[in-house]
Design an enzyme around this catalytic site. Structure first.
Site, PDB file in Angstrom:
ATOM      1  N   SER A 143       0.761  -1.158  -0.059  1.00  0.00           N
ATOM      2  CA  SER A 143      -0.172   0.229   0.041  1.00  0.00           C
ATOM      3  C   SER A 143       0.941   1.387  -0.048  1.00  0.00           C
ATOM      4  O   SER A 143       0.427   2.153  -0.750  1.00  0.00           O
ATOM      5  CB  SER A 143      -0.999  -0.016   1.092  1.00  0.00           C
ATOM      6  N   ASN A 144       1.806   1.299   0.624  1.00  0.00           N
ATOM      7  CA  ASN A 144       2.917   2.348   0.665  1.00  0.00           C
ATOM      8  C   ASN A 144       3.182   2.571  -0.934  1.00  0.00           C
ATOM      9  O   ASN A 144       3.816   3.663  -1.379  1.00  0.00           O
ATOM     10  CB  ASN A 144       4.065   2.184   1.540  1.00  0.00           C
ATOM     11  N   ARG A 157      13.176  -7.959   4.980  1.00  0.00           N
ATOM     12  CA  ARG A 157      14.503  -8.693   5.202  1.00  0.00           C
ATOM     13  C   ARG A 157      15.427  -7.798   5.801  1.00  0.00           C
ATOM     14  O   ARG A 157      15.493  -6.513   5.480  1.00  0.00           O
ATOM     15  CB  ARG A 157      15.143  -9.174   3.823  1.00  0.00           C
ATOM     16  N   LEU A 204      18.969  -6.092   6.043  1.00  0.00           N
ATOM     17  CA  LEU A 204      20.104  -5.822   5.226  1.00  0.00           C
ATOM     18  C   LEU A 204      21.505  -5.638   6.002  1.00  0.00           C
ATOM     19  O   LEU A 204      21.381  -5.254   7.237  1.00  0.00           O
ATOM     20  CB  LEU A 204      19.551  -4.388   4.315  1.00  0.00           C
ATOM     21  N   ASN A 242      13.150   4.556   4.443  1.00  0.00           N
ATOM     22  CA  ASN A 242      12.445   3.483   5.100  1.00  0.00           C
ATOM     23  C   ASN A 242      11.057   4.214   5.674  1.00  0.00           C
ATOM     24  O   ASN A 242      11.411   5.392   6.238  1.00  0.00           O
ATOM     25  CB  ASN A 242      13.119   2.623   5.874  1.00  0.00           C
ATOM     26  N   HIS A 283       8.613   3.536   8.699  1.00  0.00           N
ATOM     27  CA  HIS A 283       8.330   2.769   9.922  1.00  0.00           C
ATOM     28  C   HIS A 283       6.952   3.095  10.646  1.00  0.00           C
ATOM     29  O   HIS A 283       6.665   4.107  10.901  1.00  0.00           O
ATOM     30  CB  HIS A 283       9.471   2.934  10.816  1.00  0.00           C
ATOM     31  N   ASP A 310      21.553  -0.554  12.041  1.00  0.00           N
ATOM     32  CA  ASP A 310      20.894  -0.794  13.343  1.00  0.00           C
ATOM     33  C   ASP A 310      19.328  -0.863  12.880  1.00  0.00           C
ATOM     34  O   ASP A 310      18.978   0.469  12.255  1.00  0.00           O
ATOM     35  CB  ASP A 310      21.116  -0.029  14.503  1.00  0.00           C
ATOM     36  N   VAL A 311      18.534  -1.625  12.912  1.00  0.00           N
ATOM     37  CA  VAL A 311      17.101  -1.854  12.475  1.00  0.00           C
ATOM     38  C   VAL A 311      16.296  -0.641  12.936  1.00  0.00           C
ATOM     39  O   VAL A 311      16.430  -0.378  14.190  1.00  0.00           O
ATOM     40  CB  VAL A 311      16.601  -3.193  12.735  1.00  0.00           C
ATOM     41  N   ASP A 312      15.639  -0.137  12.310  1.00  0.00           N
ATOM     42  CA  ASP A 312      14.658   1.041  12.425  1.00  0.00           C
ATOM     43  C   ASP A 312      15.313   2.504  13.019  1.00  0.00           C
ATOM     44  O   ASP A 312      14.773   2.981  13.975  1.00  0.00           O
ATOM     45  CB  ASP A 312      13.458   0.433  13.320  1.00  0.00           C
TER      46      ASP A 312
HETATM   47  C1  GRF Z   1       3.909  -0.565   6.627  1.00  0.00           C
HETATM   48  O1  GRF Z   1       3.135  -0.530   7.916  1.00  0.00           O
HETATM   49  C2  GRF Z   1       5.224   0.019   6.907  1.00  0.00           C
HETATM   50  O2  GRF Z   1       5.340   0.902   7.705  1.00  0.00           O
HETATM   51  C3  GRF Z   1       6.010  -1.416   7.648  1.00  0.00           C
HETATM   52  O3  GRF Z   1       5.349  -2.523   6.764  1.00  0.00           O
HETATM   53  C4  GRF Z   1       4.130  -2.227   6.498  1.00  0.00           C
HETATM   54  C5  GRF Z   1       4.044  -2.246   5.003  1.00  0.00           C
HETATM   55  O4  GRF Z   1       2.718  -2.084   4.483  1.00  0.00           O
HETATM   56  N1  GRF Z   1       7.467  -1.237   7.341  1.00  0.00           N
HETATM   57  P1  GRF Z   1       2.441  -2.003   2.850  1.00  0.00           P
HETATM   58  O5  GRF Z   1       3.067  -3.278   2.339  1.00  0.00           O
HETATM   59  O6  GRF Z   1       3.140  -0.946   2.375  1.00  0.00           O
HETATM   60  O7  GRF Z   1       1.130  -1.779   2.636  1.00  0.00           O
END
Ligand code: GRF
Length: 219
Positions: free
Chosen positions: A15-16, A93, A95, A109, A111, A145-147
């Site tokens: 969806s993003n 995944r 990285l 990214n 989050h 470091d993740v996120d």
């Molecule tokens: C989103 O909530 C994003 O923040 C997280 O994974 C989800 C992905 O959703 N990292 P989509 O595949 O973009 O709908």
């Protein structure tokens, strides 16, 4: 106008990705989604790419013997498409430091929390459990470091007493779809740069609005 060649990396529904594709269709948007890469052949988001006529590549982690081989394949498809910027959008995944460093300040990214709170998974359930009143989403440059990594744009939503993890996730997701295209535009134009591990916004086309969004915010 020159548009920055951008790849979106996905693992799921996308969806993003759909929000980024919609933004990139607007005249004057500074990034072109030139490639969508999925590590899962069955990712729903691949349909969004196909619908938009954008090239796709499957780099299935299960077909590569280990992370170095998987990342080498990823790098090869990005280079073949002359990609300049990478957007992680639900890419599940982790990285390696080497890959992240190779794309330092050229990979972002989204989050689903107001970082640095709630790094990792299950952010909405954890926000409810912690009793926070405000929750949200963050777009940031990627570090190993993740996120973690310099924050580009954040969007905030209220946490309602009636919320479940699902209802809160839906409210946050709507914000993700607003802030991700905005953050990509800031990076693609060079308006957002990293100085001493913080994002500095040079030319601020939208003023302070560019860096934060309070739900529901202006249309
Ligand atoms: C989103 O909530 C994003 O923040 C997280 O994974 C989800 C992905 O959703 N990292 P989509 O595949 O973009 O709908």
């Amino acid at each position: 106008m020159r548009r920055t060649r951008t790849a979106v990396l996905i693992s799921g529904r996308g969806s993003n990705l759909a929000a980024l594709l919609a933004a990139a269709r607007e005249p004057g948007y500074p990034a072109e989604i030139a490639l969508v890469v999925s590590n899962r052949p069955d990712a729903g988001g691949l349909g969004h790419a196909a619908g938009a006529g954008v090239a796709t590549a499957i780099v299935d982690h299960r077909s590569h013997a280990g992370k170095p081989a998987f990342e080498a394949a990823l790098q090869a498809v990005l280079e073949a498409a002359r990609i300049e910027l990478v957007c992680l959008a639900g890419f599940m995944r982790l990285l390696s430091e080497a890959f992240v460093e190779r794309w330092r300040d050229r990979m972002i990214n989204v989050h689903p929390s107001l970082l640095p709170s709630f790094r990792g998974l299950d952010t909405h359930a954890r926000a409810i459990e912690a009793g926070v009143r405000i929750h949200g989403a963050t777009v940031h440059f990627v570090r190993s470091d993740v996120d973690t990594g310099p924050i580009i744009v954040q969007g905030a939503v209220p946490v309602l007493s009636s919320d479940t993890a699902d209802s809160l996730a839906a409210r946050v997701l709507a914000v993700e779809h607003r802030i991700y295209p905005r953050a990509l535009a800031l990076v693609a134009t060079g308006a957002a740069t990293v100085v001493a591990e913080k994002v500095v916004l040079g030319a601020e086309p939208e003023g302070a609005e560019a860096r934060c969004l309070i739900w529901p915010g202006p249309a």
